[in-house]
Design a protein around this motif. Structure first.
Motif, short mmCIF file in Angstrom:
data_model
loop_
_atom_site.label_atom_id
_atom_site.label_comp_id
_atom_site.label_asym_id
_atom_site.label_seq_id
_atom_site.Cartn_x
_atom_site.Cartn_y
_atom_site.Cartn_z
N SER A 132 0.82 -1.21 0.00
CA SER A 132 0.00 0.00 0.00
C SER A 132 0.85 1.26 0.00
N PHE A 133 0.28 2.32 -0.54
CA PHE A 133 0.92 3.63 -0.58
C PHE A 133 -0.07 4.66 -0.06
N ILE A 134 0.36 5.47 0.91
CA ILE A 134 -0.49 6.54 1.41
C ILE A 134 0.31 7.82 1.52
N ASN A 135 -0.38 8.94 1.45
CA ASN A 135 0.25 10.24 1.61
C ASN A 135 -0.65 11.06 2.53
N THR A 136 -0.46 10.86 3.82
CA THR A 136 -1.29 11.52 4.83
C THR A 136 -0.53 11.56 6.15
N THR A 137 -0.96 12.39 7.05
CA THR A 137 -0.36 12.42 8.38
C THR A 137 -1.04 11.44 9.33
N THR A 138 -2.12 10.79 8.88
CA THR A 138 -2.83 9.82 9.70
C THR A 138 -2.17 8.46 9.56
N ASP A 139 -1.70 7.88 10.67
CA ASP A 139 -1.01 6.60 10.61
C ASP A 139 -1.93 5.43 10.28
N ASN A 140 -3.10 5.40 10.89
CA ASN A 140 -4.03 4.29 10.69
C ASN A 140 -5.03 4.69 9.62
N TYR A 141 -4.64 4.55 8.36
CA TYR A 141 -5.42 5.04 7.24
C TYR A 141 -5.49 3.96 6.18
N THR A 142 -6.68 3.73 5.62
CA THR A 142 -6.83 2.75 4.55
C THR A 142 -6.22 3.32 3.29
N ALA A 143 -5.24 2.61 2.75
CA ALA A 143 -4.48 3.12 1.61
C ALA A 143 -5.33 3.13 0.34
N PRO A 144 -5.43 4.27 -0.33
CA PRO A 144 -6.19 4.33 -1.58
C PRO A 144 -5.39 3.87 -2.80
N THR A 145 -4.09 3.69 -2.66
CA THR A 145 -3.23 3.28 -3.76
C THR A 145 -2.51 2.00 -3.35
N TRP A 146 -2.55 0.98 -4.23
CA TRP A 146 -2.03 -0.31 -3.84
C TRP A 146 -1.64 -1.15 -5.05
N ILE A 147 -0.84 -2.17 -4.75
CA ILE A 147 -0.53 -3.25 -5.68
C ILE A 147 -0.93 -4.52 -4.96
N ARG A 148 -1.74 -5.35 -5.60
CA ARG A 148 -2.21 -6.59 -4.97
C ARG A 148 -1.81 -7.79 -5.82
N ALA A 149 -1.42 -8.85 -5.15
CA ALA A 149 -1.16 -10.13 -5.81
C ALA A 149 -2.19 -11.13 -5.28
N TYR A 150 -3.05 -11.61 -6.18
CA TYR A 150 -4.15 -12.50 -5.80
C TYR A 150 -3.79 -13.96 -5.94
N ARG A 151 -4.46 -14.75 -5.15
CA ARG A 151 -4.40 -16.21 -5.31
C ARG A 151 -5.68 -16.60 -6.05
N ASN A 152 -5.53 -17.43 -7.08
CA ASN A 152 -6.73 -17.92 -7.74
C ASN A 152 -6.89 -19.40 -7.48
N SER A 153 -7.89 -19.99 -8.04
CA SER A 153 -8.18 -21.40 -7.75
C SER A 153 -7.12 -22.34 -8.29
N ALA A 154 -6.30 -21.87 -9.25
CA ALA A 154 -5.27 -22.73 -9.84
C ALA A 154 -4.06 -22.93 -8.92
N GLY A 155 -3.86 -22.04 -7.97
CA GLY A 155 -2.74 -22.23 -7.05
C GLY A 155 -2.01 -20.95 -6.71
N VAL A 156 -0.95 -21.13 -5.96
CA VAL A 156 -0.20 -20.03 -5.36
C VAL A 156 0.33 -19.02 -6.37
N ASN A 157 0.96 -19.46 -7.44
CA ASN A 157 1.64 -18.55 -8.35
C ASN A 157 0.87 -18.24 -9.62
N ALA A 158 -0.40 -18.58 -9.68
CA ALA A 158 -1.17 -18.38 -10.91
C ALA A 158 -2.15 -17.22 -10.79
N GLY A 159 -2.11 -16.49 -9.69
CA GLY A 159 -3.06 -15.40 -9.48
C GLY A 159 -2.73 -14.16 -10.28
N GLU A 160 -3.62 -13.19 -10.22
CA GLU A 160 -3.47 -11.95 -10.96
C GLU A 160 -2.83 -10.88 -10.09
#
Length: 188
Positions: A132-160
């Motif tokens: 996650s990436f945030i630009n705020t002075t609030t420490d406990n903040y839900t990040a609006p910018t992110w990179i996610r690696a998903y797991r799909n049903s095919a297995g660990v390394n086949a996600g998006e």
């Protein structure tokens, strides 16, 4: 104080030492135990650092926190196997594998494929690890910018992998074929 009513140091029959307390019994390896009231600290000084409460190194705890405090304008060095592994500079920068980190966190490796790993502990399709990436002075903040690696049903390394800004997904790289989707989550 020779006139004190309480025992300051106790050495039990197993040669465990208790300072300000009776040593615990039945705990192998707890050779030195220190007890205090609401705060207990150990202070380590030398002739270079000085010997006041604001000098040297201290460790201890209170009811809410545990402290490792370097009171000097020097780095804290963490070593294993007689080699430096991590350093926190006097400016607060953390270096792993590097002795003069140029940023808040710098990780240096000499091995391909090693470095920083973010792992989501799950075998359920649709779960993801997130950077996650945030630009705020609030420490406990839900990040609006992110990179996610998903797991799909095919297995660990086949996600998006998805990229989000302003709280919404903006790009997706398919795990199965590498196709890139911009501003959409499914092929149309």
């Amino acid at each position: 104080d020779d006139n004190a009513d309480a025992t300051a140091i106790t050495i039990d029959s197993n040669e465990n030492v208790g300072i300000g307390m009776t040593p615990f019994t039945g705990y192998t390896g707890y050779s030195l135990q220190i007890g205090g009231t609401s705060q207990t600290f150990i202070s380590i000084h030398n002739t270079t650092t000085g010997n006041t409460v604001n000098d040297g190194f201290s460790l201890g705890n209170d009811a809410s926190n545990v402290y490792l405090t370097n009171r000097e304008n020097t780095p804290m060095i963490f070593s294993t196997n007689d080699s430096e592994r991590m350093r926190i500079t006097s400016a607060g920068n953390v270096g792993i594998g590097v002795t003069a980190p140029a940023n808040i966190l710098q990780i240096k490796t000499t091995v391909d494929g090693s470095g920083l790993t973010i792992q989501r502990d799950s075998t359920t399709a649709g779960t993801y690890a997130q950077l996650s990436f945030i630009n705020t002075t609030t420490d406990n903040y839900t990040a609006p910018t992110w990179i996610r690696a998903y797991r799909n049903s095919a297995g660990v390394n086949a996600g998006e992998m998805t990229f989000g800004t302003a709280g919404s997904e903006r790009m997706r790289i398919r795990g199965t074929n590498g196709d890139i989707l911009l501003c959409k989550t499914v092929d149309t």
